[in-house]
Design an enzyme around this catalytic site. Structure first.
Site, mmCIF file in Angstrom:
data_model
loop_
_atom_site.group_PDB
_atom_site.id
_atom_site.type_symbol
_atom_site.label_atom_id
_atom_site.label_comp_id
_atom_site.label_asym_id
_atom_site.label_seq_id
_atom_site.Cartn_x
_atom_site.Cartn_y
_atom_site.Cartn_z
ATOM 1 N N ASP A 122 -6.492 6.532 12.464
ATOM 2 C CA ASP A 122 -5.089 6.910 12.280
ATOM 3 C C ASP A 122 -4.927 8.189 11.464
ATOM 4 O O ASP A 122 -4.012 8.979 11.705
ATOM 5 C CB ASP A 122 -4.309 5.768 11.630
ATOM 6 C CG ASP A 122 -3.890 4.718 12.637
ATOM 7 O OD1 ASP A 122 -3.893 5.014 13.845
ATOM 8 O OD2 ASP A 122 -3.560 3.590 12.221
ATOM 9 N N SER A 157 -6.052 -7.169 8.545
ATOM 10 C CA SER A 157 -5.019 -6.136 8.547
ATOM 11 C C SER A 157 -4.305 -6.131 9.890
ATOM 12 O O SER A 157 -4.942 -6.272 10.946
ATOM 13 C CB SER A 157 -5.666 -4.769 8.298
ATOM 14 O OG SER A 157 -4.721 -3.732 8.465
ATOM 15 N N ASP A 188 0.816 -1.220 0.000
ATOM 16 C CA ASP A 188 0.000 0.000 0.000
ATOM 17 C C ASP A 188 0.847 1.266 0.000
ATOM 18 O O ASP A 188 0.600 2.191 -0.789
ATOM 19 C CB ASP A 188 -0.947 0.007 1.201
ATOM 20 C CG ASP A 188 -2.089 -0.994 1.040
ATOM 21 O OD1 ASP A 188 -2.146 -1.655 -0.018
ATOM 22 O OD2 ASP A 188 -2.908 -1.104 1.961
ATOM 23 N N ARG A 193 1.366 6.774 16.879
ATOM 24 C CA ARG A 193 1.161 7.741 15.798
ATOM 25 C C ARG A 193 1.794 9.111 16.065
ATOM 26 O O ARG A 193 2.363 9.713 15.146
ATOM 27 C CB ARG A 193 -0.334 7.886 15.484
ATOM 28 C CG ARG A 193 -1.009 6.609 15.000
ATOM 29 C CD ARG A 193 -0.123 5.754 14.165
ATOM 30 N NE ARG A 193 -0.802 4.624 13.545
ATOM 31 C CZ ARG A 193 -0.190 3.505 13.213
ATOM 32 N NH1 ARG A 193 1.111 3.363 13.462
ATOM 33 N NH2 ARG A 193 -0.840 2.524 12.628
#
Length: 408
Positions: free
Chosen positions: A127, A181, A16, A98
């Site tokens: 996110d 995922s 990705d 993050r």
């Protein structure tokens, strides 16, 4: 937004973000700088460098950094001083990573003269919010590019067609849809999507990566002693270690005993509910131990105040407000509470559980002579309780008298 000239991309090296890299080059005709963070995800990072080079990124524009120590010291440990749990259960493993990634994206942008940063988060998840709120808090003028909100590559088929058209290597197991995922770092693994989307179906065993099934864990319990100084773990079984070393070892111990599994349907900040499978073996042991040492070193008023603000603190982290003034204000209060949270806790690991079985500290507030059932040598006069109860009962008696009068 004007077209960026140079973009710093949060780059994993996976399909990705490789597609995003090429898309940025073709869509914006801009120079791309890649940043790959070693957060303890347990994957080799050299392939990310090779793939970036294959896609035309200059060696000087490829940043691969080991940030494990900073991650645990400056983000995980401060969060654990608060005993933070989102919605009472989630140890915030993805959320807390993050702001660190965003911090480095913004710093690298400044170092390289880039005018934008980019991430691979989708438009449905949390996110994107975390990355962007952190970036804007650190540089209000930075441009943020979120390809998933812009491009037309809205299916796995289209992504693969784009990859093939642009000579982006596709691993064979990526030609079909992935079963779920995964996000991973030193604190946890998070699995979402596909086989996990129906909360009525139990998660398959193969989803779990860091923990053995509790039923298959060793039949003999294992003890681990964790020493704290001012709320942070500093040693395991008497051996001083750095923050990332401590979390790594606790992950191994907890994982071996099936500790730290969570199947959670949570409320995303963007409004929807989602189901995730989390594994946080070391963090679960650490939280139990930190609670254990606070039990004897933290005053009841301070402890109860901490517990009352914890949900708000955890929600701020989950929603992406790590760099907000309110999180920093709460952190100052929490850190003040930890001045005497020092000592050692013994935790028993067994079949999926981590339980405090002993704790001791030079800073302890526990007074055995006050609570003993034996003679207390005058440490506590039980007759004092009578007046204490009478004063606290006064308002209740007045209410009861009023209610009886009104009813009569």
């Amino acid at each position: 937004m004007s077209a960026p000239k140079k973009v710093v991309l949060a780059y994993s090296g996976g399909l990705d973000t490789s597609i995003i890299l090429k898309w940025l080059q073709t869509e914006y005709r801009c120079e791309v700088v890649t940043f790959t963070a070693d957060l303890g995800q347990g994957e080799e990072l050299d392939p990310a460098r090779k793939k970036a080079e294959l896609l035309g990124i200059k060696p000087e524009n490829i940043y691969i950094e080991d940030v494990r120590e900073e991650f645990v010291r400056d983000f995980v440990f401060p969060m654990f001083r608060a005993n933070a749990l989102y919605e009472g259960l989630y140890l915030l493993g993805t959320s807390i990573a993050r702001p660190l990634i965003s911090k480095r994206l913004v710093e690298i942008a400044a170092e390289t003269g880039a005018d934008a940063v980019a991430h691979g988060a989708t438009g449905k998840g949390n996110d994107q919010v975390r990355f962007e709120l952190s970036a804007y808090a650190l540089n209000p003028n930075i441009k943020v590019i979120a390809p998933w909100r812009e491009w037309t590559l809205t299916s796995r088929t289209k992504l693969l067609e784009f990859a093939e058209a642009n000579q982006i290597p596709i691993a064979k197991d990526k030609r079909g849809e992935a079963p779920f995922s995964v996000d991973a770092n030193l604190l946890h693994t998070s699995s979402e999507g596909k086989v996990l989307e129906n909360p009525a179906d139990e998660a398959p065993d193969y989803v779990y990566q860091r923990t053995v099934h509790p039923e298959e864990a060793p039949d003999k319990p294992e003890m681990v002693e964790i020493t704290f100084e001012k709320g942070d773990a500093v040693a395991i079984d008497g051996e001083a270690m750095g923050p990332s070393e401590i979390l790594t070892l606790l992950n191994e111990l907890g994982g071996k005993h099936g500790v730290g599994r969570l199947d959670l349907v949570e409320n995303r900040f963007v409004g929807m509910k989602s189901r995730g499978i989390y594994e946080t073996p070391g963090g679960t042991v650490l939280l139990e131990a930190h609670r254990g040492i606070e039990q004897i070193t933290l005053d009841s008023g301070a402890g109860h105040l901490k517990d009352s603000i914890m949900p708000r603190y955890a929600e701020l982290i989950y929603n992406g407000f790590w760099f907000s003034p309110e999180r920093e204000m709460l952190q100052a209060l929490i850190d003040k509470s930890q001045e005497h949270v020092s000592g050692t806790v013994r935790v028993k690991l067994f079949k999926g559980s981590a339980r405090t079985v002993a704790r001791w500290s030079e800073h302890s507030l526990y007074s055995e002579k006050h609570v003993t059932f034996e003679e207390d040598a005058g440490a506590y006069d039980q007759k004092d309780a009578e007046g204490f109860i009478r004063l606290n009962a006064l308002r209740l008696k007045l209410i009861a008298t009023r209610n009886a009068r009104v009813k009569g």
